[in-house]
Motif scaffolding. Structure first.
Motif, PDB file in Angstrom:
ATOM      1  N   PHE A 226       6.078 -13.223   6.880  1.00  0.00           N
ATOM      2  CA  PHE A 226       4.725 -12.892   6.446  1.00  0.00           C
ATOM      3  C   PHE A 226       4.300 -11.501   6.912  1.00  0.00           C
ATOM      4  CE2 PHE A 226       3.958 -17.638   6.260  1.00  0.00           C
ATOM      5  CZ  PHE A 226       3.984 -17.662   4.872  1.00  0.00           C
ATOM      6  N   VAL A 227       4.674 -11.121   8.133  1.00  0.00           N
ATOM      7  CA  VAL A 227       4.307  -9.800   8.653  1.00  0.00           C
ATOM      8  C   VAL A 227       5.041  -8.708   7.883  1.00  0.00           C
ATOM      9  CG1 VAL A 227       4.440  -8.289  10.675  1.00  0.00           C
ATOM     10  CG2 VAL A 227       3.675 -10.641  10.936  1.00  0.00           C
ATOM     11  N   ILE A 228       6.308  -8.923   7.572  1.00  0.00           N
ATOM     12  CA  ILE A 228       7.069  -7.931   6.813  1.00  0.00           C
ATOM     13  C   ILE A 228       6.513  -7.793   5.405  1.00  0.00           C
ATOM     14  CG2 ILE A 228       9.328  -7.460   5.781  1.00  0.00           C
ATOM     15  CD1 ILE A 228      10.556  -8.666   8.338  1.00  0.00           C
ATOM     16  N   ARG A 229       6.143  -8.913   4.791  1.00  0.00           N
ATOM     17  CA  ARG A 229       5.536  -8.855   3.458  1.00  0.00           C
ATOM     18  C   ARG A 229       4.214  -8.098   3.498  1.00  0.00           C
ATOM     19  NH1 ARG A 229       3.589 -14.144   0.482  1.00  0.00           N
ATOM     20  NH2 ARG A 229       1.772 -13.643   1.711  1.00  0.00           N
ATOM     21  N   TYR A 230       3.417  -8.349   4.528  1.00  0.00           N
ATOM     22  CA  TYR A 230       2.151  -7.643   4.686  1.00  0.00           C
ATOM     23  C   TYR A 230       2.392  -6.150   4.903  1.00  0.00           C
ATOM     24  CZ  TYR A 230      -2.347  -6.249   6.614  1.00  0.00           C
ATOM     25  OH  TYR A 230      -3.532  -5.603   6.837  1.00  0.00           O
ATOM     26  N   LEU A 231       3.430  -5.816   5.661  1.00  0.00           N
ATOM     27  CA  LEU A 231       3.749  -4.418   5.954  1.00  0.00           C
ATOM     28  C   LEU A 231       4.021  -3.636   4.677  1.00  0.00           C
ATOM     29  CD1 LEU A 231       4.486  -2.290   8.190  1.00  0.00           C
ATOM     30  CD2 LEU A 231       6.820  -3.110   7.980  1.00  0.00           C
ATOM     31  N   PHE A 232       4.719  -4.239   3.736  1.00  0.00           N
ATOM     32  CA  PHE A 232       5.088  -3.518   2.523  1.00  0.00           C
ATOM     33  C   PHE A 232       4.056  -3.619   1.401  1.00  0.00           C
ATOM     34  CE2 PHE A 232       9.334  -4.000   4.468  1.00  0.00           C
ATOM     35  CZ  PHE A 232       9.628  -2.651   4.563  1.00  0.00           C
ATOM     36  N   THR A 233       3.128  -4.565   1.494  1.00  0.00           N
ATOM     37  CA  THR A 233       2.125  -4.682   0.437  1.00  0.00           C
ATOM     38  C   THR A 233       0.818  -3.986   0.787  1.00  0.00           C
ATOM     39  OG1 THR A 233       1.387  -6.810   1.304  1.00  0.00           O
ATOM     40  CG2 THR A 233       3.053  -6.846  -0.436  1.00  0.00           C
ATOM     41  N   GLU A 234       0.603  -3.694   2.049  1.00  0.00           N
ATOM     42  CA  GLU A 234      -0.642  -3.050   2.473  1.00  0.00           C
ATOM     43  C   GLU A 234      -0.617  -1.563   2.110  1.00  0.00           C
ATOM     44  OE1 GLU A 234      -4.338  -2.608   3.724  1.00  0.00           O
ATOM     45  OE2 GLU A 234      -3.317  -4.526   3.623  1.00  0.00           O
ATOM     46  N   ASN A 235      -1.758  -1.049   1.686  1.00  0.00           N
ATOM     47  CA  ASN A 235      -1.837   0.348   1.271  1.00  0.00           C
ATOM     48  C   ASN A 235      -2.313   1.274   2.384  1.00  0.00           C
ATOM     49  OD1 ASN A 235      -0.984  -0.186  -1.335  1.00  0.00           O
ATOM     50  ND2 ASN A 235      -3.056  -0.674  -2.018  1.00  0.00           N
ATOM     51  N   LYS A 236      -3.100   0.759   3.318  1.00  0.00           N
ATOM     52  CA  LYS A 236      -3.637   1.602   4.389  1.00  0.00           C
ATOM     53  C   LYS A 236      -2.569   1.847   5.450  1.00  0.00           C
ATOM     54  CE  LYS A 236      -7.355  -1.066   4.719  1.00  0.00           C
ATOM     55  NZ  LYS A 236      -8.542  -1.617   5.342  1.00  0.00           N
ATOM     56  N   LEU A 237      -2.447   3.100   5.844  1.00  0.00           N
ATOM     57  CA  LEU A 237      -1.420   3.489   6.807  1.00  0.00           C
ATOM     58  C   LEU A 237      -1.655   2.844   8.168  1.00  0.00           C
ATOM     59  CD1 LEU A 237       1.060   5.195   7.464  1.00  0.00           C
ATOM     60  CD2 LEU A 237      -0.499   7.040   8.098  1.00  0.00           C
ATOM     61  N   LEU A 238      -2.891   2.778   8.621  1.00  0.00           N
ATOM     62  CA  LEU A 238      -3.166   2.197   9.939  1.00  0.00           C
ATOM     63  C   LEU A 238      -2.824   0.711   9.976  1.00  0.00           C
ATOM     64  CD1 LEU A 238      -6.468   3.995  10.978  1.00  0.00           C
ATOM     65  CD2 LEU A 238      -4.157   4.351  11.844  1.00  0.00           C
ATOM     66  N   SER A 239      -3.042   0.014   8.896  1.00  0.00           N
ATOM     67  CA  SER A 239      -2.669  -1.407   8.846  1.00  0.00           C
ATOM     68  C   SER A 239      -1.157  -1.574   8.864  1.00  0.00           C
ATOM     69  CB  SER A 239      -3.245  -2.058   7.596  1.00  0.00           C
ATOM     70  OG  SER A 239      -4.646  -2.072   7.663  1.00  0.00           O
ATOM     71  N   GLN A 240      -0.444  -0.669   8.222  1.00  0.00           N
ATOM     72  CA  GLN A 240       1.022  -0.710   8.248  1.00  0.00           C
ATOM     73  C   GLN A 240       1.541  -0.443   9.658  1.00  0.00           C
ATOM     74  OE1 GLN A 240       2.059   2.172   5.289  1.00  0.00           O
ATOM     75  NE2 GLN A 240       2.184   0.622   3.673  1.00  0.00           N
ATOM     76  N   ILE A 241       0.916   0.491  10.347  1.00  0.00           N
ATOM     77  CA  ILE A 241       1.313   0.784  11.725  1.00  0.00           C
ATOM     78  C   ILE A 241       1.050  -0.421  12.613  1.00  0.00           C
ATOM     79  CG2 ILE A 241       0.797   2.216  13.736  1.00  0.00           C
ATOM     80  CD1 ILE A 241       0.305   4.533  11.758  1.00  0.00           C
ATOM     81  N   ASP A 242      -0.101  -1.070  12.436  1.00  0.00           N
ATOM     82  CA  ASP A 242      -0.407  -2.281  13.208  1.00  0.00           C
ATOM     83  C   ASP A 242       0.632  -3.370  12.960  1.00  0.00           C
ATOM     84  OD1 ASP A 242      -2.639  -1.164  14.347  1.00  0.00           O
ATOM     85  OD2 ASP A 242      -4.034  -2.038  12.890  1.00  0.00           O
ATOM     86  N   ALA A 243       0.994  -3.562  11.706  1.00  0.00           N
ATOM     87  CA  ALA A 243       1.985  -4.585  11.382  1.00  0.00           C
ATOM     88  C   ALA A 243       3.341  -4.242  12.008  1.00  0.00           C
ATOM     89  CB  ALA A 243       2.125  -4.724   9.873  1.00  0.00           C
ATOM     90  N   ALA A 244       3.695  -2.972  12.022  1.00  0.00           N
ATOM     91  CA  ALA A 244       4.963  -2.562  12.623  1.00  0.00           C
ATOM     92  C   ALA A 244       4.946  -2.789  14.139  1.00  0.00           C
ATOM     93  CB  ALA A 244       5.242  -1.100  12.313  1.00  0.00           C
TER      94      ALA A 244
END
Length: 48
Positions: free
Chosen positions: A16-34
């Motif tokens: 679920f976290v990996i899916r969220y990482l690749f579907t999210e558009n905001k950079l800060l949210s991607q960094i948080d997921a990473a």
């Protein structure tokens, strides 16, 4: 037996976290997921 259940739940959350990482558009949210992803991967590979 409990360890395998724990690892299965962890793997499901990782998916679920990996899916969220690749579907999210905001950079800060991607960094948080990473940042969440790194310790979870270490736990999955049993590295403490």
């Amino acid at each position: 037996m409990m360890m395998y259940i724990y690892l299965g739940i962890l793997l499901l959350i990782l998916v679920f976290v990996i899916r969220y990482l690749f579907t999210e558009n905001k950079l800060l949210s991607q960094i948080d997921a990473a940042l969440v992803l790194i310790p979870m991967l270490l736990r999955l590979f049993l590295i403490k």
